[in-house]
Design a protein around this motif. Structure first.
Motif, PDB file in Angstrom:
ATOM      1  N   ALA A  19      -4.085  -4.578   0.485  1.00  0.00           N
ATOM      2  CA  ALA A  19      -3.367  -3.326   0.202  1.00  0.00           C
ATOM      3  C   ALA A  19      -4.195  -2.439  -0.727  1.00  0.00           C
ATOM      4  O   ALA A  19      -4.276  -1.223  -0.542  1.00  0.00           O
ATOM      5  CB  ALA A  19      -2.011  -3.622  -0.427  1.00  0.00           C
ATOM      6  N   LEU A  20      -4.806  -3.052  -1.733  1.00  0.00           N
ATOM      7  CA  LEU A  20      -5.595  -2.257  -2.672  1.00  0.00           C
ATOM      8  C   LEU A  20      -6.818  -1.647  -2.001  1.00  0.00           C
ATOM      9  O   LEU A  20      -7.349  -0.649  -2.466  1.00  0.00           O
ATOM     10  CB  LEU A  20      -6.020  -3.134  -3.853  1.00  0.00           C
ATOM     11  CG  LEU A  20      -4.901  -3.420  -4.844  1.00  0.00           C
ATOM     12  CD1 LEU A  20      -5.352  -4.413  -5.893  1.00  0.00           C
ATOM     13  CD2 LEU A  20      -4.430  -2.144  -5.526  1.00  0.00           C
ATOM     14  N   ARG A  21      -7.256  -2.281  -0.940  1.00  0.00           N
ATOM     15  CA  ARG A  21      -8.417  -1.719  -0.243  1.00  0.00           C
ATOM     16  C   ARG A  21      -8.017  -0.510   0.602  1.00  0.00           C
ATOM     17  O   ARG A  21      -8.752   0.463   0.691  1.00  0.00           O
ATOM     18  CB  ARG A  21      -9.057  -2.786   0.653  1.00  0.00           C
ATOM     19  CG  ARG A  21     -10.247  -2.295   1.454  1.00  0.00           C
ATOM     20  CD  ARG A  21     -11.016  -3.454   2.049  1.00  0.00           C
ATOM     21  NE  ARG A  21     -11.956  -3.059   3.072  1.00  0.00           N
ATOM     22  CZ  ARG A  21     -13.166  -2.535   2.861  1.00  0.00           C
ATOM     23  NH1 ARG A  21     -13.569  -2.340   1.656  1.00  0.00           N
ATOM     24  NH2 ARG A  21     -13.947  -2.198   3.865  1.00  0.00           N
ATOM     25  N   TYR A  22      -6.835  -0.564   1.246  1.00  0.00           N
ATOM     26  CA  TYR A  22      -6.501   0.461   2.248  1.00  0.00           C
ATOM     27  C   TYR A  22      -5.411   1.437   1.823  1.00  0.00           C
ATOM     28  O   TYR A  22      -5.020   2.292   2.623  1.00  0.00           O
ATOM     29  CB  TYR A  22      -6.083  -0.225   3.552  1.00  0.00           C
ATOM     30  CG  TYR A  22      -7.197  -1.019   4.186  1.00  0.00           C
ATOM     31  CD1 TYR A  22      -7.145  -2.407   4.255  1.00  0.00           C
ATOM     32  CD2 TYR A  22      -8.323  -0.380   4.680  1.00  0.00           C
ATOM     33  CE1 TYR A  22      -8.177  -3.128   4.818  1.00  0.00           C
ATOM     34  CE2 TYR A  22      -9.363  -1.099   5.236  1.00  0.00           C
ATOM     35  CZ  TYR A  22      -9.281  -2.467   5.309  1.00  0.00           C
ATOM     36  OH  TYR A  22     -10.315  -3.182   5.864  1.00  0.00           O
TER      37      TYR A  22
ATOM     38  N   ALA B 264       0.830  -1.205   0.000  1.00  0.00           N
ATOM     39  CA  ALA B 264       0.000   0.000   0.000  1.00  0.00           C
ATOM     40  C   ALA B 264       0.863   1.252   0.000  1.00  0.00           C
ATOM     41  O   ALA B 264       0.570   2.237  -0.682  1.00  0.00           O
ATOM     42  CB  ALA B 264      -0.936  -0.013   1.210  1.00  0.00           C
ATOM     43  N   LEU B 265       1.942   1.226   0.784  1.00  0.00           N
ATOM     44  CA  LEU B 265       2.823   2.397   0.857  1.00  0.00           C
ATOM     45  C   LEU B 265       3.468   2.668  -0.500  1.00  0.00           C
ATOM     46  O   LEU B 265       3.554   3.821  -0.950  1.00  0.00           O
ATOM     47  CB  LEU B 265       3.883   2.155   1.919  1.00  0.00           C
ATOM     48  CG  LEU B 265       4.766   3.346   2.254  1.00  0.00           C
ATOM     49  CD1 LEU B 265       3.921   4.490   2.781  1.00  0.00           C
ATOM     50  CD2 LEU B 265       5.821   2.954   3.289  1.00  0.00           C
TER      51      LEU B 265
ATOM     52  N   ALA C 146      -2.927   5.663   3.089  1.00  0.00           N
ATOM     53  CA  ALA C 146      -1.531   6.078   2.950  1.00  0.00           C
ATOM     54  C   ALA C 146      -1.420   7.229   1.958  1.00  0.00           C
ATOM     55  O   ALA C 146      -0.659   8.186   2.171  1.00  0.00           O
ATOM     56  CB  ALA C 146      -0.677   4.891   2.506  1.00  0.00           C
ATOM     57  N   ALA C 147      -2.200   7.151   0.869  1.00  0.00           N
ATOM     58  CA  ALA C 147      -2.146   8.207  -0.139  1.00  0.00           C
ATOM     59  C   ALA C 147      -2.591   9.548   0.455  1.00  0.00           C
ATOM     60  O   ALA C 147      -1.995  10.590   0.185  1.00  0.00           O
ATOM     61  CB  ALA C 147      -3.021   7.842  -1.335  1.00  0.00           C
ATOM     62  N   LEU C 148      -3.629   9.501   1.276  1.00  0.00           N
ATOM     63  CA  LEU C 148      -4.105  10.734   1.908  1.00  0.00           C
ATOM     64  C   LEU C 148      -3.012  11.364   2.763  1.00  0.00           C
ATOM     65  O   LEU C 148      -2.764  12.575   2.688  1.00  0.00           O
ATOM     66  CB  LEU C 148      -5.305  10.424   2.811  1.00  0.00           C
ATOM     67  CG  LEU C 148      -6.698  10.575   2.212  1.00  0.00           C
ATOM     68  CD1 LEU C 148      -7.735  10.234   3.252  1.00  0.00           C
ATOM     69  CD2 LEU C 148      -6.922  11.977   1.673  1.00  0.00           C
ATOM     70  N   LEU C 149      -2.370  10.562   3.576  1.00  0.00           N
ATOM     71  CA  LEU C 149      -1.323  11.098   4.467  1.00  0.00           C
ATOM     72  C   LEU C 149      -0.161  11.663   3.673  1.00  0.00           C
ATOM     73  O   LEU C 149       0.346  12.756   3.975  1.00  0.00           O
ATOM     74  CB  LEU C 149      -0.815   9.983   5.386  1.00  0.00           C
ATOM     75  CG  LEU C 149      -1.550   9.823   6.710  1.00  0.00           C
ATOM     76  CD1 LEU C 149      -0.969   8.667   7.500  1.00  0.00           C
ATOM     77  CD2 LEU C 149      -1.468  11.091   7.529  1.00  0.00           C
ATOM     78  N   LEU C 150       0.287  10.927   2.662  1.00  0.00           N
ATOM     79  CA  LEU C 150       1.442  11.389   1.890  1.00  0.00           C
ATOM     80  C   LEU C 150       1.108  12.654   1.111  1.00  0.00           C
ATOM     81  O   LEU C 150       1.919  13.584   1.034  1.00  0.00           O
ATOM     82  CB  LEU C 150       1.917  10.287   0.942  1.00  0.00           C
ATOM     83  CG  LEU C 150       2.570   9.077   1.616  1.00  0.00           C
ATOM     84  CD1 LEU C 150       2.970   8.033   0.579  1.00  0.00           C
ATOM     85  CD2 LEU C 150       3.810   9.503   2.397  1.00  0.00           C
ATOM     86  N   CYS C 151      -0.079  12.695   0.513  1.00  0.00           N
ATOM     87  CA  CYS C 151      -0.461  13.896  -0.242  1.00  0.00           C
ATOM     88  C   CYS C 151      -0.584  15.099   0.682  1.00  0.00           C
ATOM     89  O   CYS C 151      -0.130  16.196   0.363  1.00  0.00           O
ATOM     90  CB  CYS C 151      -1.787  13.658  -0.967  1.00  0.00           C
ATOM     91  SG  CYS C 151      -1.619  12.545  -2.370  1.00  0.00           S
ATOM     92  N   TRP C 152      -1.188  14.890   1.846  1.00  0.00           N
ATOM     93  CA  TRP C 152      -1.340  15.973   2.801  1.00  0.00           C
ATOM     94  C   TRP C 152       0.042  16.485   3.219  1.00  0.00           C
ATOM     95  O   TRP C 152       0.296  17.687   3.258  1.00  0.00           O
ATOM     96  CB  TRP C 152      -2.102  15.461   4.023  1.00  0.00           C
ATOM     97  CG  TRP C 152      -2.496  16.522   5.006  1.00  0.00           C
ATOM     98  CD1 TRP C 152      -1.849  17.687   5.295  1.00  0.00           C
ATOM     99  CD2 TRP C 152      -3.627  16.501   5.867  1.00  0.00           C
ATOM    100  NE1 TRP C 152      -2.510  18.385   6.255  1.00  0.00           N
ATOM    101  CE2 TRP C 152      -3.593  17.674   6.631  1.00  0.00           C
ATOM    102  CE3 TRP C 152      -4.657  15.580   6.065  1.00  0.00           C
ATOM    103  CZ2 TRP C 152      -4.572  17.965   7.582  1.00  0.00           C
ATOM    104  CZ3 TRP C 152      -5.617  15.879   7.010  1.00  0.00           C
ATOM    105  CH2 TRP C 152      -5.575  17.052   7.761  1.00  0.00           C
TER     106      TRP C 152
END
Lengths: 546, 345
Positions: free
Chosen positions: A161-164, A85-86, A168-174
């Motif tokens: 991973a594809l579900r969650y 996921a990461l 991770a994307a939200l945190l990294l983009c933020w």
């Protein structure tokens, strides 16, 4: 300010005293709510010491390899899912930011869509795609000679991973959006691009990435549906067997309680690791990295599109291909209309309770933070960190005896179970939005002698309405697509759409299951669209503020 | 302000009440001569049309309670046991006999000799009239015709042999007909032999699936070469044109039939309606419907010799003599043995 401070305070009349008492009661009520919300969890933990299995449940599971093997499998799936996921999230965040910062947030939100559908639906779709006779598996085998095996820890990690990965994307983009202001300094210092990318990119991503990984591991650990459908027996599977087949809720809780403690630890580590991502003041996203060439931007766009297509389009396309016709989708939903209406009712009720409770706790938490006071509100996060089975078992225990027993066979245990599960989601969302709210409006109202209840209704509430509505809508979507809680708490004859799909996956023909799965996706689409619209509206209003 | 307050309060109230309205049908209802509550462990896709036909014919409203694939019969059995002092169920329709015999031994079922039961052989009825069997299924070995070269597995012991290492799948044996099968084997083989077989099965890499239908899907998709399932599950795959075939395990020992069982719950709120439903379920019409329908159940009634099922060849040999009451008495020992051999992992 000095002139304001020197004005004598007006004497408190009856209304003023009443208002102050109401404020105190509200604060106390919020504290009680935070602790009361943990009652099912506490009931389950207390019950875990009363196992009908031979000997103590804790001894049965943890004094032998049995529990540790189960935990090992659970953590193996979760850790692998976190890593995959990461990687996907980092790729998406980097690609989206490579276009313009404006694309980062929508891309991250789109990546969260798989979390808004039942996990069984996602697993069924990927089995249809990558199972031995799956559409995509057949293509890969025939064209590239690749033979995949979806069943097992690796396959379960991939689908989980594809579900969650959206989390991770939200945190990294933020995190990236908050760092864009560093680029002008890098350009001014004439740093080589690779050095700037290393210091402003990878190194700065380290802590948010760790937080993201921990969060995905936490959510993956508590999802037993996807691993179960891919033949991986995790702690969640064992809890279900212990409770449903062996009629031993104490033994089931003895397995789930240490998982809850582990989950709480992971959540605490995630909050600590990601602290810099959300405690630093937001920087002006004016400059951004140096503009990229058109081919580079095209590559970024293609990369982002590929990641999102993998997560969203592939399962949806496979389900659509296996559905006989659009009429079949409508027929499947018509057959399930009783479950559909029940799902709407249960989700609406649970969302209303979760949003109301979450708003009260978020307000209390934010106010306590501003005043530097301790509050019990954050304790509600334990409900998110624990596996859904544990508070579920506790809820069943609470409804077995006393005045609640009369409601045992209704949907109220399910409504309350979902509301408690989603309460921390609503609370966290609202706290993130309210913790830096400007206090000038409330101060001005106080200075002008406006009663506190009127100030709350006319000053505090209006800017918060959209956020509470968004929290309620998010909670409703998550409640409608929940499966783990519904499996335990739905009364016989009172199943939801998610439970119906889970039941029909093996008992109905493929075409019928795919049709129902697509129908559920269409069912949640209006709510997801409304949520996106609310988010866009909120962003637009923020952009318009001075 | 007043309008906003009223609108917000109304929205919250409607939402909170919606769940109660949506769930109203689940609460225990006051006695109603025109209704009957049935707990059924037979898959909803098969049992629902039968119950609907009864409702249409008699006008008696049927409140059917089904269970999810994951917990199957056991969830409903546990519910009946928990509610024994104040049952809300009138009729218990199970898809196997052992759990029903267990409930009978606990005094949860009431004796009722339906006139329609006269057509069912005595071996498929409780001697004390507490339950009656009908429309049976068989345990089968299912195998994928594209993955199996040569002879398919012919016995349960074959699943633990090196040839099928990592290629066999069975349902988790804590639920449904697989648990029933284990109880029958416990009786027929004895605990030591059963324990040895289960341990060999696990060490041979047999996969544990969520249920018999999951085993069928895995074998039909070619993920596994063979598995243990029931006739109705196998039939669905055959009807869909999947590359599967079946064989009865251990033919020399005799074919093992598992009848559906129906019983009246002791102290139920609608006994009269319950008896009518039982009479209907035991009729030749229902057995024929279940036999000729998508579940291909095996009729037990002596008046349905003309009904052809896909299992005629498999049924031609010896039948295993089974004492379901004795099998029911050893459920707890079987579960302990299953846990001991790691079948819950």
């Amino acid at each position: 300010m000095t002139a304001c401070r020197s004005r004598p305070q007006p004497a408190l009349g009856a209304a003023g005293l009443l208002t102050r008492c109401a404020g105190g009661l509200f604060g106390a009520g919020a504290e009680v709510l935070a602790l009361a919300a943990l009652a099912p969890l506490a009931a389950a933990v207390v019950g875990s010491f009363d196992s009908s299995a031979s000997g103590s449940g804790y001894a049965y599971w943890w004094a032998s390899p049995r529990g540790w093997e189960s935990l090992g499998r659970t953590l193996a799936v979760a850790a692998a899912a976190g890593t995959i996921a990461l990687a996907l999230a980092w790729l998406l965040a980097a690609s989206a930011a490579g276009l313009t910062p404006r694309w980062a947030a929508p891309a991250a939100l789109a990546a969260c869509l798989p979390m808004l559908v039942p996990s069984s639906l996602l697993a069924a779709a990927w089995i249809a795609a990558l199972g031995r006779e799956g559409t995509v598996a057949a293509f890969l085998r025939d064209s590239l000679g690749l033979r995949l095996n979806l069943y097992g820890i690796a396959g379960a990690a991939w689908v989980t991973a594809l579900r969650y990965f959206g989390l991770a994307a939200l945190l990294l983009c933020w995190s990236r959006l908050r760092r864009e202001g560093g680029w002008p300094a890098a350009r001014a210092a004439r740093l080589p691009r690779w050095a700037a990318a290393l210091h402003l990119g990878l190194r700065a991503d380290a802590r948010p990435a760790l937080a993201a990984w921990l969060l995905v591991v936490l959510f993956s650990m508590n999802d037993h549906i996807i691993p179960g459908m891919l033949l991986v027996s995790t702690c969640g599977t064992q809890v279900l067997i212990q409770y449903s087949a062996l009629l031993d809720p104490g033994g089931a809780a003895a397995l789930a309680a240490p998982m809850a403690a582990l989950g709480a630890g992971l959540a605490a580590l995630a909050v600590g690791a990601g602290r810099t991502a959300w405690t630093d003041a937001p920087q002006a996203a004016a400059a951004g990295p140096p503009p990229r060439s058109l081919p580079a931007r095209a590559a970024c766009a293609a990369c982002a599109a590929a990641v999102l297509a993998l997560a969203l389009a592939v399962p949806a396309a496979v389900l659509a291909a296996r559905t006989e016709s659009p009429a079949a989708v409508l027929a499947a939903l018509a057959d399930a209309r009783e479950q559909a209406w029940r799902t709407v009712g249960v989700a609406a009720a649970a969302a209303a309770l979760a949003a109301a409770g979450g708003a009260a706790l978020a307000h209390r938490w934010a106010a306590g933070r501003r005043a530097g006071a301790l509050t019990a509100a954050p304790a509600a996060i334990l409900l998110l960190a624990a596996p859904p089975s544990l508070p579920g078992i506790g809820m069943i225990t609470l409804f077995q005896h006393g005045p609640l027993a009369a409601a045992r066979d209704t949907s109220w245990p399910l409504v309350l179970g979902l509301a408690l599960r989603l309460l921390p989601v609503a609370m966290l969302l609202l706290y993130a939005l309210w913790r830096r709210e400007p206090a000038e409006g409330v101060l001005a109202a106080r200075v002008h002698g406006v009663p506190a209840h009127l100030a709350a209704w006319r000053v505090v509430w209006p800017p918060r309405r959209a956020a509470v509505a968004a929290a309620a809508l998010l909670a409703a979507i998550l409640a409608a697509t929940d499966l783990e809680t519904a499996i335990l708490l739905a009364p016989p004859g009172g199943s939801t759409l998610g439970v119906r799909l889970y039941t029909l996956i093996h008992t109905a023909p493929e075409a019928m299951t795919s049709a129902l799965a697509l129908g559920i996706l269409l069912f949640t689409a209006p709510a997801v669209t409304a949520l996106a619209a609310l988010a866009a509206l909120s962003r637009g209003r923020k952009a318009g503020r001075p | 302000m007043t309008r906003s307050l009223a609108a917000s309060a109304a929205a919250l109230a409607i939402s909170v009440l919606a769940a109660g309205c949506g769930a109203g049908g689940d609460a225990p209802a006051a006695p109603d001569a025109g209704a009957v509550t049935v707990y059924t462990a037979l898959d909803q896709v098969y049992s629902e049309p039968v119950l609907k036909a009864f409702q249409d014919r008699t006008g008696i409203r049927v409140e059917a309670v089904y269970d999810a694939e994951a917990a199957k019969t056991t969830g409903l059995v546990n519910r009946l046991i928990a509610r024994r002092r104040r049952p809300d169920c009138d009729v218990w329709w199970n898809n196997e006999p052992v759990q029903t015999a267990r409930l009978a031994a606990m005094g949860i079922l009431a004796p009722y000799s339906s006139p329609a039961a006269a057509r069912i052989p005595p071996a498929c009825r409780d001697p004390d009239g507490r339950w009656t069997g009908f429309a049976a299924r068989m345990r089968l070995l299912i195998y994928n015709t594209e993955r199996v070269r040569g002879d398919p597995p012919a016995s349960l012991q074959d699943l633990a042999s090196p040839r099928w290492r990592g290629r066999a799948a069975v349902a988790r044996p804590f639920f449904g007909t697989t648990l029933t099968h284990m109880c029958i084997l416990y009786q027929a083989w004895g605990p030591q032999r059963l324990k040895a077989w289960l341990a060999a099965l696990r060490s041979n890499g047999a996969a544990l699936a969520a249920g018999n239908a999951a085993v069928r899907d895995l074998v039909a998709a070619g993920e596994f070469a063979c598995g243990l399932t029931d006739t109705d599950d196998a039939y669905q795959a055959m009807q869909e044109g999947k590359p599967v075939a079946v064989t009865a395990p251990d033919k020399a020992a005799g074919v093992f039939l598992m009848p559906n069982t129906v019983a009246l719950v002791a102290g139920c709120p609608h006994p009269e309606a319950g008896r009518k439903l039982i009479d209907y379920l035991l009729s030749a019409e229902v057995e024929r419907r279940l036999a000729e329908g998508p579940s291909a159940q095996i009729p037990l009634g002596t008046d349905l010799a003309d009904v052809r099922t896909p299992w005629a060849d498999l049924l031609g040999g010896k039948r295993m003599d089974v004492d379901f009451a004795l099998a029911a008495a050893c459920v707890d020992q079987v579960i302990a043995l299953l846990r001991e051999t790691g079948m819950d992992q």
